[in-house]
Design an enzyme around this catalytic site. Structure first.
Site, PDB file in Angstrom:
ATOM      1  CB  CYS A  79      -1.001  -0.027   1.153  1.00  0.00           C
ATOM      2  SG  CYS A  79      -2.341   1.187   0.970  1.00  0.00           S
ATOM      3  CG  HIS A 183      -4.055  -3.546   1.970  1.00  0.00           C
ATOM      4  ND1 HIS A 183      -3.258  -3.273   3.057  1.00  0.00           N
ATOM      5  CD2 HIS A 183      -4.461  -2.341   1.486  1.00  0.00           C
ATOM      6  CE1 HIS A 183      -3.183  -1.955   3.236  1.00  0.00           C
ATOM      7  NE2 HIS A 183      -3.899  -1.380   2.293  1.00  0.00           N
ATOM      8  CD  GLU A 185      -2.501  -6.588   4.410  1.00  0.00           C
ATOM      9  OE1 GLU A 185      -2.688  -5.421   4.789  1.00  0.00           O
ATOM     10  OE2 GLU A 185      -1.957  -6.859   3.311  1.00  0.00           O
TER      11      GLU A 185
END
Length: 530
Positions: A79, A183, A185
């Site tokens: 990010c 992202h 995750e």
């Protein structure tokens, strides 16, 4: 051993949990030299570009990151970390980036799209990389207002691009260094797969077939989001439960409705395909010291197994606990971010802040909205609006913004305005919904969670007139909430209002409607989904 660069930039817990979920041990950088000695370094970033760079320079990390990348050691940036690779950003004029990749990061400019971009979008691969060897075109999660663009000097870095009004760089790679704007995750199984291939082998970043020209292809499209909402409170026995109200009344036959345990339900919705999970804390919990807040433990446990965005709302404001400890709104939000939240939702406090702001239109920097967005970015601040209809015979009867409604009032009134409420809908204020959402956007909010007291618990569909009104008033994303009773209601609100997301609670909790059936109906209507 994986090394994580945790410098206080937002929700790092989710990255740590993802690494552990994939079977790897993780340790934190404790001193600048650890950046160079790490076998593999994860460099996450959430929030304001200037704040991120200031912290990296302050702690002596910036110089070591640059040195590590020049040595071609395995590094994964996430990010804002990708944006930090560039020379600078419009978000923080005059603040230098790491200067690894030529170019300036700029704000999205397409006036027809909501900014920030929040949601699930696709990517276009411009190079072959074993990191994406098992990638099958799944959408990945983005949340940002600023983007990097291709130029003749940085094309050799470009790994993937994405379209959001304009084409932007969504991943860069060279040698064994990679950074993604999305992202991993928070991108479910697809994102975890990309992260896992980085963790498994030090050579997984090798990029083959580098091209100096961008390839042509179909544009990627952002998906409409389906969000599961969990109203959490303690019942009369003191247990933390998920409940649901009708017009905000959560009791049935004198008892608090108990529809399940928050952590278990959140995991179920993730596994069923929810694009986001929102927790709304509807119990006070204000006498607890911040570190003992029950919702903190809920977030910590949920983030161990739920790898889509988590929002927490309720009590995001300054307070003094029973032990005399004072916490600012930023302190409260920061603790929630550190516990696994990606966004915080502000309700009553936003109304009070707007009442003060409307008096002279001057920003003080003291409101919760301003404090949090300055540090963590607008995308981290959601405004939860609880309006109700006030009927009038004509628009001349009130100074508030009205709509000519297709559903007249009890005395045949053809107009209404939407009064904002506080204290869980129990108290109305002299602020209408347009005043609230536009002021909150000016103060720095990045998203609107639009409830409707009149529709809550009715299963009769979203208040389309309300959603259209708010969508026309702001340029930030809008989540439609309250009233969903069947999959067709989701399709209707997307087609009729342009809302970026739609949220439901009770129908999911009671098993009346499955998330999969909602997504199927929305997709069959030709609306982009994940």
């Amino acid at each position: 051993m994986i090394t994580l660069l945790d410098y206080g930039a937002g929700n790092v817990r989710s990255v740590r949990n993802a690494i552990r979920k994939l079977g790897f041990e993780v340790r934190d950088v404790e001193k600048p030299e650890d950046i160079l000695s790490a076998d593999k370094l994860i460099f996450p970033g959430v929030g304001n570009f200037g704040v991120v760079m200031q912290r990296l320079v302050r702690d002596g990390y910036a110089e070591k990151i640059v040195e590590r990348i020049r040595q071609d050691k395995p590094t994964f940036g996430i990010c804002v970390a990708l944006q930090a690779f560039f020379d600078g950003s419009e978000e923080s004029p005059g603040v230098a980036g790491l200067g690894i990749i030529p170019g300036q990061v700029k704000r999205f400019t397409d006036s027809g799209l909501s900014v920030p971009q929040i949601g699930w979008n696709g990517i276009k691969l411009h190079k072959e990389s074993s990191l994406f060897s098992a990638y099958n075109g799944e959408k990945l999660y983005f949340v940002h207002s600023y983007k990097a663009s291709a130029n003749p000097d940085n094309r050799d870095w470009i790994l993937t691009t994405t379209d959001y009004g304009e084409e932007f760089i969504s991943a860069v790679a060279k040698g064994r260094v990679i950074a993604t704007q999305f992202h991993p995750e928070k991108s479910g199984a697809a994102g975890l797969g990309i992260l896992e291939r980085f963790l498994q082998d030090s050579e997984t970043l090798t990029v083959c077939g580098a091209k100096n020209t961008l390839i042509a292809g179909e544009k990627t499209q952002i998906a409409r989001r389906i969000i599961a909402c969990l109203d959490v409170r303690s019942n009369d026995a003191g247990d933390l439960v998920v409940t649901k109200g009708d017009q905000y009344d959560v009791r049935q036959e004198g008892e608090v409705r108990n529809l399940g345990k928050p952590v278990e339900l959140a995991r179920r919705y993730y596994e069923e395909g929810a694009d986001e999970v929102t927790f709304l804390n509807i119990t006070g919990f204000r006498d607890f010291p911040l570190q003992d807040q029950p919702m903190i433990e809920v977030l910590k446990e949920t983030s161990k197994n739920v790898f889509v965005p988590l929002t927490i709302g309720g009590g995001i404001r300054e307070f003094t606990d029973s032990e005399g400890n004072f916490y600012s709104a930023l302190d409260v939000a920061s603790q929630y971010f550190r516990s696994g939240a990606d966004k915080v939702s502000i309700g009553s406090d936003a109304v009070y802040s707007v009442e003060e702001y409307l008096k002279n239109r001057e920003k003080t920097g003291k409101t919760a909205i301003e404090q949090i967005s300055i540090v963590y970015g607008a995308q981290a601040v959601v405004i939860s609006v609880d309006p109700r209809r006030v009927y009038v015979k004509s628009s001349d009867e009130t100074s508030h913004t009205t709509v000519k409604t297709q559903f007249p009032g009890p005395n045949g009134e053809e107009y209404c305005w939407y009064q904002c409420t506080v204290r869980g809908g129990r108290e109305g204020r002299d602020v209408d919904v347009v005043q609230l959402v536009t002021a909150c956007e000016e103060l720095g909010a990045g998203e609107i969670l639009l409830n409707c007291i009149d529709k809550d618990g009715t299963n009769s569909g979203f208040d389309l007139e309300l959603v259209r009104m708010v969508k026309g008033a702001v340029s930030i994303p809008v989540i439609a909430s309250s009233g969903a009773g069947c999959p067709a209601h989701f399709t209707e609100v997307f087609l009729e209002t342009g809302a970026e997301a739609a949220l439901a609670a009770g129908i999911f909790h009671r098993g009346e409607v499955k998330i999969s059936s909602v997504k199927r109906a929305v997709a069959e209507a030709g609306i982009e989904t994940r």
